[in-house]
Write a protein that holds these residues in place. Structure first.
Motif, mmCIF file in Angstrom:
data_model
loop_
_atom_site.group_PDB
_atom_site.id
_atom_site.type_symbol
_atom_site.label_atom_id
_atom_site.label_comp_id
_atom_site.label_asym_id
_atom_site.label_seq_id
_atom_site.Cartn_x
_atom_site.Cartn_y
_atom_site.Cartn_z
ATOM 1 N N UNK A 106 -4.153 8.385 4.621
ATOM 2 C CA UNK A 106 -5.573 8.741 4.484
ATOM 3 C C UNK A 106 -6.453 7.815 5.297
ATOM 4 N N UNK A 107 -6.163 6.528 5.229
ATOM 5 C CA UNK A 107 -6.967 5.567 5.997
ATOM 6 C C UNK A 107 -6.805 5.769 7.493
ATOM 7 N N UNK A 108 -5.595 6.048 7.925
ATOM 8 C CA UNK A 108 -5.358 6.291 9.350
ATOM 9 C C UNK A 108 -6.079 7.557 9.810
ATOM 10 N N UNK A 109 -6.046 8.591 8.987
ATOM 11 C CA UNK A 109 -6.745 9.832 9.338
ATOM 12 C C UNK A 109 -8.252 9.609 9.383
ATOM 13 N N UNK A 110 -8.781 8.874 8.423
ATOM 14 C CA UNK A 110 -10.217 8.597 8.414
ATOM 15 C C UNK A 110 -10.617 7.765 9.623
ATOM 16 N N UNK A 148 0.844 -1.182 0.000
ATOM 17 C CA UNK A 148 0.000 0.000 0.000
ATOM 18 C C UNK A 148 0.890 1.247 0.000
ATOM 19 N N UNK A 149 0.480 2.239 -0.710
ATOM 20 C CA UNK A 149 1.248 3.477 -0.789
ATOM 21 C C UNK A 149 1.155 4.231 0.532
ATOM 22 N N UNK A 150 2.184 4.987 0.867
ATOM 23 C CA UNK A 150 2.161 5.736 2.135
ATOM 24 C C UNK A 150 1.014 6.751 2.207
ATOM 25 N N UNK A 151 0.672 7.359 1.074
ATOM 26 C CA UNK A 151 -0.418 8.344 1.081
ATOM 27 C C UNK A 151 -1.749 7.664 1.388
ATOM 28 N N UNK A 152 -1.952 6.481 0.826
ATOM 29 C CA UNK A 152 -3.193 5.748 1.076
ATOM 30 C C UNK A 152 -3.276 5.322 2.544
ATOM 31 N N UNK A 153 -2.167 4.893 3.105
ATOM 32 C CA UNK A 153 -2.130 4.497 4.512
ATOM 33 C C UNK A 153 -2.421 5.693 5.411
#
Length: 101
Positions: free
Chosen positions: A8-12, A1-6
């Motif tokens: 975003x998911x963590x923030x959500x 998984x890309x760091x940006x996607x991770x």
């Protein structure tokens, strides 16, 4: 998984947990205050934003501008000369109306 996607998911996930904490505290705790209310209302307000809308032209299955106008003209025919309201053309019976008996 890309760091940006991770990220975003963590923030959500974090913001979702914060929202649920505020809602449950408002519902279950008699001393809940303005902070919890502001978090709950703010999260609800974000949920009703139309963030999944796209411009009509780039939407899947979008119809071109003027499609309905062209279809109507093809079915009805080109507009003819207008008659004044309340006047009768020759051959129309006053009792029968313009469409026959």
């Amino acid at each position: 998984m890309a760091p940006a996607r991770t990220a975003r998911r963590a923030a959500a996930l974090g913001l979702g947990a914060l929202w649920w904490w505020a809602v449950l505290r408002l519902a279950l705790e008699p001393g809940a205050g303005v902070l919890e209310g502001a978090v709950a209302v703010g999260g609800w307000g974000l949920s009703v934003l139309p963030v999944h809308c796209v411009p009509r032209r780039s939407a899947a299955g979008a119809l071109g501008a003027g499609r309905w106008r062209r279809a109507l003209r093809a079915a009805v025919g080109p507009p003819g000369p207008a008659t004044a309201r309340g006047t009768r053309r020759s051959g129309e019976d006053a009792a029968a109306g313009p469409y026959g008996p």
